[in-house]
Design an enzyme around this catalytic site. Structure first.
Site, short mmCIF file in Angstrom:
data_model
loop_
_atom_site.label_atom_id
_atom_site.label_comp_id
_atom_site.label_asym_id
_atom_site.label_seq_id
_atom_site.Cartn_x
_atom_site.Cartn_y
_atom_site.Cartn_z
N HIS A 177 0.88 -1.18 0.00
CA HIS A 177 0.00 0.00 0.00
C HIS A 177 0.92 1.23 0.00
CE1 HIS A 177 -2.73 2.95 1.94
NE2 HIS A 177 -3.73 2.17 1.59
N ASP A 180 3.33 -4.48 7.79
CA ASP A 180 2.07 -3.74 7.73
C ASP A 180 0.94 -4.75 7.94
OD1 ASP A 180 -0.27 -2.52 7.03
OD2 ASP A 180 0.44 -1.71 5.13
N GLN A 196 -4.31 -5.35 6.97
CA GLN A 196 -5.31 -6.25 6.41
C GLN A 196 -5.24 -7.64 7.03
OE1 GLN A 196 -7.68 -5.30 4.49
NE2 GLN A 196 -6.95 -3.32 3.75
N LYS A 220 -10.28 -0.84 10.55
CA LYS A 220 -10.57 -2.05 9.76
C LYS A 220 -10.91 -3.22 10.69
CE LYS A 220 -7.22 -0.61 6.25
NZ LYS A 220 -7.97 0.12 5.25
N CYS A 242 -4.87 2.51 -3.61
CA CYS A 242 -3.65 3.03 -2.96
C CYS A 242 -2.47 2.08 -3.19
CB CYS A 242 -3.86 3.25 -1.46
SG CYS A 242 -5.13 4.44 -1.09
N1 PLP Z 1 -1.75 -0.61 4.60
C1 PLP Z 1 -2.71 -1.35 4.04
C2 PLP Z 1 -2.38 -2.73 3.54
C3 PLP Z 1 -4.01 -0.84 3.94
O1 PLP Z 1 -4.97 -1.59 3.37
C4 PLP Z 1 -4.28 0.46 4.44
C5 PLP Z 1 -5.62 1.04 4.30
O2 PLP Z 1 -6.33 0.81 3.36
C6 PLP Z 1 -3.24 1.18 5.01
C7 PLP Z 1 -1.98 0.63 5.08
C8 PLP Z 1 -3.44 2.57 5.56
O3 PLP Z 1 -4.27 2.55 6.67
P1 PLP Z 1 -4.76 3.92 7.33
O4 PLP Z 1 -5.33 4.76 6.20
O5 PLP Z 1 -5.78 3.51 8.31
O6 PLP Z 1 -3.57 4.55 7.95
#
Ligand code: PLP
Length: 411
Positions: free
Chosen positions: A128, A205, A208, A231, A369
């Site tokens: 992401h 990260d 998910q 999430k 993203c």
């Molecule tokens: N990393 C992953 C894999 C994500 O799916 C997301 C959000 O869609 C993020 C990071 C970013 O999360 P946040 O916008 O809550 O900081």
């Protein structure tokens, strides 16, 4: 837990805990298939947040009055609940606004002071933007470079190539536990073990992963683990960074202000101990109270049961979607979370998502993203249906029927 054992749970009753899922959209019952974007909230999370504001609202760690100690206890109680949920120490858990903040904290506080020209930051193709851009910013400022670990055609990480990419110049590896586009579940414990053997620091990260499966962070062997609360059935603006205590001790603060200090003088400031050293300013107290209620709720169901339930829904949805002419699924790795990215030949994903919305079906369309991943997939955009334990088989069938209908309209 097996799918068969999970099927004994009364999932319809559990679905009833989510008030928003009872609403209609455009006169049709809502079918919410965008949980990878943000999860819906059960009544207990809404009630916990409401109760905090109605009965306990005060700032944390400052006031000696009764409300102040209740608010502090509620906030620190949420930290303890999250720590138990992840099998980590509470004082190794920094509470923050989300994964984006958590990864930037590692970038600015751990990587920026350490990296230098010649060093390499290794990221994977499936990250992401939140796990790419902070590293690019650090690379620009330190003279380090970014290296990309590529994928196999099914959307799994090419592990052989990853081991080869782990050269002595690599100081940091940033990897998603689960891809938000492909659904791929990466073998994070194995990856972190290989990285540790080579002296590479690992940042995972977990955005998910946490909503879909039991996660025991110490068992993964990473150095840092970032995740987001919204999430995970929790409120927006909540998240966490877990880090080994020695990292948190050694890292300078990222933001300065109240709460993160022991003593401030004009000739110097003594910082608070971790994790408070990284929590400058008033936190999202009510949000974390809600997140504490969310992890209580999820633990009550059991993450293993949720994992099995979602595997069942994923298999059903995959089977139904593949019956649709011209539909292609992006991400077919053997280990997958309940995320299905797809495109239908001759249609644009935004058109599909817009028409699906008129049928009451909420899916995400676009690049999720993850521009570098979409570039690699060779597809401009995809639709993404992401399932959660509160979805039903009947919803999957209605989604497939709606998709057939809107595809005919677009033909
Ligand atoms: N990393 C992953 C894999 C994500 O799916 C997301 C959000 O869609 C993020 C990071 C970013 O999360 P946040 O916008 O809550 O900081």
């Amino acid at each position: 837990m097996t799918v068969a054992a999970a099927s004994l749970i009364d999932w319809d009753r559990i679905r009833g805990d989510f008030p928003l899922l009872r609403r209609e959209v455009h006169g049709k019952p809502l079918i919410y298939l965008d949980s990878a974007n943000t999860g819906q909230k059960p009544e207990c999370v809404i009630a916990a947040t409401d109760d905090f504001y109605r009965n306990h609202n005060a700032n944390v760690s400052r006031a000696v009055h009764q409300l102040g100690s209740e608010a502090t206890e509620a906030y620190e109680g949420a930290r303890r609940k999250l720590a138990a949920f992840l099998s980590v120490r509470a004082d190794e858990l920094v509470l923050c606004s989300g994964t984006t903040f958590a990864l930037n904290l590692v970038a600015y506080s751990w990587a920026l002071p350490r990296l230098q020209p010649g060093d390499v930051i290794l990221v994977t193709r499936m990250e992401h933007h939140a796990n790419i851009v902070p590293w690019q910013l650090v690379a620009q400022r330190t003279g380090a470079t970014l290296r990309v670990a590529e994928l196999r055609p099914d959307g799994s990480l090419d592990l052989e190539a990853l081991w080869v990419a782990m050269t002595p110049e690599v100081k940091l590896l940033a990897v998603a536990h689960v891809s938000n586009v492909l659904g791929t579940v990466n073998p994070v414990a194995e990856i972190c073990r290989e990285a540790a053997r080579r002296g590479i620091t690992t940042v995972v990260d977990g955005s998910q992963a946490l909503p879909h499966m039991p996660v025991d962070i110490p068992a993964l062997g990473c150095d840092f683990y970032a995740a987001t609360g919204h999430k995970l059935c929790g409120p927006t603006g909540t998240g966490l960074l877990w880090a080994k205590h020695e990292h948190l001790q050694a890292m300078p603060p990222f933001l300065g202000g109240g709460e993160m200090i022991k003593e401030v003088r004009f000739d110097g400031t003594v910082f608070n101990d971790p994790p408070h050293k990284f929590e400058a300013g008033t936190p999202n107290i009510a949000g974390f109270v809600g997140l504490g209620a969310a992890v209580d709720y999820l633990s009550g169901i059991g993450m293993a049961a949720i994992h099995a339930r979602e595997a069942d829904l994923l298999a059903h949805a995959t089977g139904e979607l593949l019956k649709i002419d011209g539909l292609r699924i992006y991400g077919t790795a053997p280990e997958k979370a309940a995320v299905i990215s797809f495109a239908i030949e001759g249609t644009h994903s935004h058109d599909l998502a817009t028409l699906l919305d008129l049928e009451g079906v909420a899916v995400r369309s676009g690049q999720h993203c993850a521009h570098p991943l979409l570039q690699w997939l060779g597809v401009g955009t995809t639709c993404r249906a992401s399932l959660a334990f509160y979805n039903t088989h009947a919803e999957v069938d209605a989604f497939a029927a709606a998709l057939r209908k809107v595809t005919r309209l677009l033909a």
